[in-house]
Motif scaffolding. Structure first.
Motif, PDB file in Angstrom:
ATOM      1  N   SER A  48      -8.263   6.837   0.940  1.00  0.00           N
ATOM      2  CA  SER A  48      -8.552   7.805   2.011  1.00  0.00           C
ATOM      3  C   SER A  48      -7.680   9.053   1.942  1.00  0.00           C
ATOM      4  CB  SER A  48      -8.340   7.122   3.367  1.00  0.00           C
ATOM      5  OG  SER A  48      -9.084   5.933   3.453  1.00  0.00           O
ATOM      6  N   SER A  49      -6.851   9.199   0.905  1.00  0.00           N
ATOM      7  CA  SER A  49      -5.858  10.286   0.902  1.00  0.00           C
ATOM      8  C   SER A  49      -6.027  11.235  -0.293  1.00  0.00           C
ATOM      9  CB  SER A  49      -4.440   9.688   0.914  1.00  0.00           C
ATOM     10  OG  SER A  49      -4.243   8.922   2.085  1.00  0.00           O
ATOM     11  N   HIS A  50      -7.263  11.653  -0.561  1.00  0.00           N
ATOM     12  CA  HIS A  50      -7.526  12.558  -1.693  1.00  0.00           C
ATOM     13  C   HIS A  50      -8.516  13.633  -1.236  1.00  0.00           C
ATOM     14  CE1 HIS A  50     -10.642   9.511  -1.527  1.00  0.00           C
ATOM     15  NE2 HIS A  50     -11.461  10.420  -2.055  1.00  0.00           N
ATOM     16  N   PRO A  64      -2.738  -0.749   4.674  1.00  0.00           N
ATOM     17  CA  PRO A  64      -3.788  -1.080   3.705  1.00  0.00           C
ATOM     18  C   PRO A  64      -4.945  -0.110   3.648  1.00  0.00           C
ATOM     19  CG  PRO A  64      -4.159  -2.291   5.725  1.00  0.00           C
ATOM     20  CD  PRO A  64      -2.947  -1.419   5.967  1.00  0.00           C
ATOM     21  N   GLY A  65      -4.981   0.928   4.506  1.00  0.00           N
ATOM     22  CA  GLY A  65      -6.120   1.839   4.505  1.00  0.00           C
ATOM     23  C   GLY A  65      -7.417   1.074   4.662  1.00  0.00           C
ATOM     24  N   ALA A  66      -8.377   1.363   3.789  1.00  0.00           N
ATOM     25  CA  ALA A  66      -9.716   0.776   3.900  1.00  0.00           C
ATOM     26  C   ALA A  66      -9.767  -0.704   3.519  1.00  0.00           C
ATOM     27  CB  ALA A  66     -10.685   1.569   3.023  1.00  0.00           C
ATOM     28  N   GLY A  80     -10.261   8.509  10.531  1.00  0.00           N
ATOM     29  CA  GLY A  80     -10.653   9.833  10.051  1.00  0.00           C
ATOM     30  C   GLY A  80      -9.791  10.972  10.532  1.00  0.00           C
ATOM     31  N   HIS A  81      -8.679  10.674  11.252  1.00  0.00           N
ATOM     32  CA  HIS A  81      -7.827  11.784  11.691  1.00  0.00           C
ATOM     33  C   HIS A  81      -6.334  11.497  11.536  1.00  0.00           C
ATOM     34  CE1 HIS A  81      -7.159  10.389  16.085  1.00  0.00           C
ATOM     35  NE2 HIS A  81      -8.047   9.540  15.637  1.00  0.00           N
ATOM     36  N   GLY A  82      -5.988  10.647  10.575  1.00  0.00           N
ATOM     37  CA  GLY A  82      -4.602  10.213  10.472  1.00  0.00           C
ATOM     38  C   GLY A  82      -3.676  11.061   9.619  1.00  0.00           C
ATOM     39  N   GLY A 108       0.841  -1.201   0.000  1.00  0.00           N
ATOM     40  CA  GLY A 108       0.000   0.000   0.000  1.00  0.00           C
ATOM     41  C   GLY A 108       0.868   1.238   0.000  1.00  0.00           C
ATOM     42  N   LEU A 109       0.718   2.072  -1.045  1.00  0.00           N
ATOM     43  CA  LEU A 109       1.505   3.313  -1.138  1.00  0.00           C
ATOM     44  C   LEU A 109       0.578   4.518  -1.125  1.00  0.00           C
ATOM     45  CD1 LEU A 109       4.145   2.152  -3.785  1.00  0.00           C
ATOM     46  CD2 LEU A 109       4.496   2.396  -1.315  1.00  0.00           C
ATOM     47  N   GLY A 110      -0.358   4.511  -0.162  1.00  0.00           N
ATOM     48  CA  GLY A 110      -1.193   5.689   0.072  1.00  0.00           C
ATOM     49  C   GLY A 110      -0.480   6.605   1.050  1.00  0.00           C
ATOM     50  N   GLY A 111      -1.249   7.239   1.921  1.00  0.00           N
ATOM     51  CA  GLY A 111      -0.657   8.177   2.877  1.00  0.00           C
ATOM     52  C   GLY A 111       0.461   7.539   3.686  1.00  0.00           C
ATOM     53  N   MET A 112       0.142   6.506   4.442  1.00  0.00           N
ATOM     54  CA  MET A 112       1.108   5.937   5.390  1.00  0.00           C
ATOM     55  C   MET A 112       2.203   5.139   4.682  1.00  0.00           C
ATOM     56  SD  MET A 112      -0.289   7.207   7.965  1.00  0.00           S
ATOM     57  CE  MET A 112      -1.920   7.910   8.332  1.00  0.00           C
ATOM     58  N   GLY A 113       1.817   4.333   3.672  1.00  0.00           N
ATOM     59  CA  GLY A 113       2.784   3.466   2.998  1.00  0.00           C
ATOM     60  C   GLY A 113       3.835   4.255   2.228  1.00  0.00           C
ATOM     61  N   SER A 114       3.426   5.358   1.586  1.00  0.00           N
ATOM     62  CA  SER A 114       4.409   6.154   0.836  1.00  0.00           C
ATOM     63  C   SER A 114       5.414   6.771   1.812  1.00  0.00           C
ATOM     64  CB  SER A 114       3.719   7.243   0.006  1.00  0.00           C
ATOM     65  OG  SER A 114       3.003   8.145   0.831  1.00  0.00           O
ATOM     66  N   LEU A 163       4.445  -1.934  -3.074  1.00  0.00           N
ATOM     67  CA  LEU A 163       3.434  -2.503  -3.974  1.00  0.00           C
ATOM     68  C   LEU A 163       2.109  -1.793  -3.751  1.00  0.00           C
ATOM     69  CD1 LEU A 163       4.351  -6.262  -3.486  1.00  0.00           C
ATOM     70  CD2 LEU A 163       4.714  -4.904  -5.560  1.00  0.00           C
ATOM     71  N   GLU A 164       1.541  -1.269  -4.830  1.00  0.00           N
ATOM     72  CA  GLU A 164       0.307  -0.491  -4.736  1.00  0.00           C
ATOM     73  C   GLU A 164      -0.713  -1.003  -5.756  1.00  0.00           C
ATOM     74  OE1 GLU A 164      -1.294   1.993  -2.960  1.00  0.00           O
ATOM     75  OE2 GLU A 164      -2.824   1.808  -4.530  1.00  0.00           O
ATOM     76  N   ARG A 165      -1.931  -1.177  -5.285  1.00  0.00           N
ATOM     77  CA  ARG A 165      -3.037  -1.672  -6.111  1.00  0.00           C
ATOM     78  C   ARG A 165      -3.365  -0.727  -7.274  1.00  0.00           C
ATOM     79  NH1 ARG A 165      -7.577  -4.685  -4.903  1.00  0.00           N
ATOM     80  NH2 ARG A 165      -6.853  -5.002  -2.785  1.00  0.00           N
ATOM     81  N   PHE A 166      -3.352   0.583  -7.002  1.00  0.00           N
ATOM     82  CA  PHE A 166      -3.726   1.575  -8.027  1.00  0.00           C
ATOM     83  C   PHE A 166      -2.472   2.309  -8.519  1.00  0.00           C
ATOM     84  CE2 PHE A 166      -7.555   1.212  -5.308  1.00  0.00           C
ATOM     85  CZ  PHE A 166      -8.431   0.723  -6.266  1.00  0.00           C
ATOM     86  N   GLY A 167      -2.698   3.411  -9.267  1.00  0.00           N
ATOM     87  CA  GLY A 167      -1.572   4.225  -9.723  1.00  0.00           C
ATOM     88  C   GLY A 167      -1.058   5.103  -8.586  1.00  0.00           C
ATOM     89  N   VAL A 206     -18.281  12.024   3.101  1.00  0.00           N
ATOM     90  CA  VAL A 206     -18.440  12.905   1.939  1.00  0.00           C
ATOM     91  C   VAL A 206     -17.807  14.269   2.219  1.00  0.00           C
ATOM     92  CG1 VAL A 206     -20.090  13.968   0.331  1.00  0.00           C
ATOM     93  CG2 VAL A 206     -20.640  11.768   1.424  1.00  0.00           C
ATOM     94  N   MET A 207     -17.076  14.788   1.240  1.00  0.00           N
ATOM     95  CA  MET A 207     -16.540  16.163   1.284  1.00  0.00           C
ATOM     96  C   MET A 207     -17.378  16.996   0.301  1.00  0.00           C
ATOM     97  SD  MET A 207     -12.509  15.090   0.921  1.00  0.00           S
ATOM     98  CE  MET A 207     -12.698  13.594  -0.055  1.00  0.00           C
ATOM     99  N   TYR A 208     -17.761  18.208   0.727  1.00  0.00           N
ATOM    100  CA  TYR A 208     -18.641  19.067  -0.093  1.00  0.00           C
ATOM    101  C   TYR A 208     -17.941  20.387  -0.400  1.00  0.00           C
ATOM    102  CZ  TYR A 208     -22.273  16.012   1.857  1.00  0.00           C
ATOM    103  OH  TYR A 208     -23.024  14.934   2.247  1.00  0.00           O
ATOM    104  N   SER A 249      -7.399  18.681   0.583  1.00  0.00           N
ATOM    105  CA  SER A 249      -7.004  19.305   1.851  1.00  0.00           C
ATOM    106  C   SER A 249      -7.311  18.396   3.038  1.00  0.00           C
ATOM    107  CB  SER A 249      -7.733  20.636   2.028  1.00  0.00           C
ATOM    108  OG  SER A 249      -9.128  20.451   1.874  1.00  0.00           O
ATOM    109  N   ARG A 250      -6.489  18.526   4.066  1.00  0.00           N
ATOM    110  CA  ARG A 250      -6.695  17.861   5.355  1.00  0.00           C
ATOM    111  C   ARG A 250      -6.352  18.867   6.440  1.00  0.00           C
ATOM    112  NH1 ARG A 250      -8.859  14.638   2.611  1.00  0.00           N
ATOM    113  NH2 ARG A 250      -8.561  12.396   2.485  1.00  0.00           N
ATOM    114  N   ILE A 251      -7.103  18.852   7.531  1.00  0.00           N
ATOM    115  CA  ILE A 251      -6.800  19.754   8.645  1.00  0.00           C
ATOM    116  C   ILE A 251      -5.597  19.232   9.414  1.00  0.00           C
ATOM    117  CG2 ILE A 251      -7.630  20.554  10.908  1.00  0.00           C
ATOM    118  CD1 ILE A 251     -10.380  20.900   9.710  1.00  0.00           C
TER     119      ILE A 251
END
Ligand SMILES: Cc1cc2nc3c(=O)[nH]c(=O)nc-3n(C[C@H](O)[C@H](O)[C@H](O)COP(=O)(O)OP(=O)(O)OC[C@H]3O[C@@H](n4cnc5c(N)ncnc54)[C@H](O)[C@@H]3O)c2cc1C
Length: 401
Positions: free
Chosen positions: A44-46, A203-205, A348-350, A11-17, A33-37, A224-226, A49-51
């Motif tokens: 969970s990392s898009h 692995p995130g979600a 939700g706060h990582g 997993g190369l999302g937030g934590m793995g990268s 190794l990452e499932r997506f691009g 959901v983000m609005y 913005s994150r506070i």
């Protein structure tokens, strides 16, 4: 035969990268190794913005990790040349005794963090975009602000590659096992199998599938983000004037929002914190946002700001991976303590912790232990299934070896 790699990061999302970067920077031979691009919107990392904030209402135990995360965010900005953090200030708003305000005050006092307390009149005076009730107050923190998640992940991937990590995208891990005698792990993908001394699972979600034997009940939730265009335009919401905020209502519901960082037509991003988190999986999440949902968000904003909701622009879904106590899971895998490290359940706060989690994962994978305070994140606090696994020597369990 000796394993090919020192460490495989799943997993190369937030934590793995971040883990891949810290491991490679310490000279380890790393395969990611990452499932997506690279930098995707399926986990969970898009969302732009994150506070980030230091007077942490969740628990003062997070503060030392936050102080370190701030240093490391500075460093990756410098080393990658990317703009990641925008410290526009932040407010925790609500009645003085609510968790958001009282918890933030507790952390600020315990760690002597710079902050100001604002009453309702002062909030309205300094931030005319905000409309508190007369009995609401705010803890204002000048060092709070936002982080750009996509730039963070891109920076860590860039720095990991520069330090020599092999990063494979569109290559999901299908299964893994320990090598005989606990000499390492073998990790399988549709194309290949690889061996390494250590495995780090971020692995995130996908945690419920990949870490079923961890025994930690991680609940995957749709959030959901609005984005709304304020009445009269975004000008008063520019980051020079508008802080991030987390606002707790009398019923305990928290809403949060950001300054306008996406240009004149990009609107202002707001969301509920935790509310309405429908259980889902990465395969079943409903990515469509209904007009009823947008209207519920609009109604919540109408209460706290004079010019929002204005016009609804768009909405994007994301997943929280929530543990029962909303604290993270970061440890040696209790059932495979000699070879495997896990990081999941960021509840939700990582994101604000991403670089320090990378540092901790590198500590755990390479040294078996870390000097960072991670007692709160022990998976065994849930009395996990793995607790009954006694094949590991007691001295190697629970993250300390
Ligand atoms: C709407 C929303 C708002 C948030 N707001 C904030 C905030 O304001 N502040 C804050 O601090 N935090 C916030 N968070 C939380 C934060 O974003 C997450 O805690 C963090 O992004 C989690 O990172 P991760 O690495 O665990 O997950 P991810 O970044 O999703 O990474 C997991 C990766 O593992 C990969 N993967 C999974 N299975 C496999 C496999 N079998 N093989 C290979 N790869 C695999 C996935 O593709 C993915 O890339 C928010 C989250 C959401 C959803």
């Amino acid at each position: 035969m000796a394993p090919t790699y020192d460490v495989i990061v799943l997993g190369l999302g937030g934590m793995g990268s971040a883990a891949a970067h810290h491991l490679a920077a310490r000279g380890a031979r790393v395969l990611g190794l990452e499932r997506f691009g690279p930098v995707h919107a399926h986990g969970s990392s898009h969302g732009g913005s994150r506070i980030t904030r230091q007077s942490y209402f969740e628990d003062p135990a997070y503060v030392p990790l936050l102080l370190r995360a701030y240093e490391l965010y500075d460093r990756i900005e410098r080393d990658s040349g990317r703009e990641i953090a925008l410290l526009c200030g932040g407010m925790m708003v609500g009645r003085p005794d609510c968790r958001t305000v009282a918890g933030a005050v507790r952390s600020a006092r315990q760690w002597d963090l710079p902050h100001e307390m604002l009453d309702a009149r002062e909030i309205r005076r300094r931030f005319p975009t905000m409309n508190p009730l007369d009995d609401e107050v705010a803890l204002y923190e000048a060092r709070a602000g936002l982080l750009r998640p996509e730039a963070t992940v891109a920076a860590h991937l860039q720095l990991a590659t520069k330090a020599g990590a092999d990063l494979h995208f569109e290559e999901p891990v299908t299964r893994w096992e320990e090598l005989p005698g606990g000499r390492g792990v073998r990790v399988h993908t549709p194309e290949n199998s690889y061996t390494a001394g250590q495995l780090v699972i971020c692995p995130g979600a996908w945690a419920p599938q990949l870490l079923a034997d961890l025994g930690v009940p991680v609940r995957i939730e749709r959030q959901v983000m609005y984005w709304f265009e304020p009445e009269g335009g975004t000008e008063p919401f520019l980051p020079e004037r508008q802080p991030v905020f987390v606002w707790e209502e009398a019923d305990g519901v928290q809403v949060y929002g950001f300054p306008a960082i996406d240009g004149p037509s990009g609107g202002v991003k707001v969301a509920f914190f935790r509310k309405n988190g429908a259980p889902c999986t990465p395969a079943t999440i409903d990515r469509t946002v209904t007009s009823a949902e947008a209207e519920e968000m609009a109604a919540a904003m109408r209460r706290v700001t004079p010019t929002l909701p204005g016009t609804f622009l768009r909405a994007v879904t994301c997943m929280y991976s929530t543990t029962p106590d909303e604290h993270f899971v970061i440890a040696r895998h209790p059932a495979h303590p000699g070879t495997t490290t896990v990081a999941c359940g960021f509840s939700g706060h990582g994101f604000k912790f991403v670089p320090v989690v990378g540092e901790i994962l590198a500590d755990l994978a390479l040294d078996g232990t870390t000097a960072h305070p991670i007692g709160l994140f022990d998976p065994l606090r849930f009395g996990t299934k793995a607790e009954t696994n006694t094949t590991a020597p007691a001295s190697a369990r629970g993250g300390a070896r």
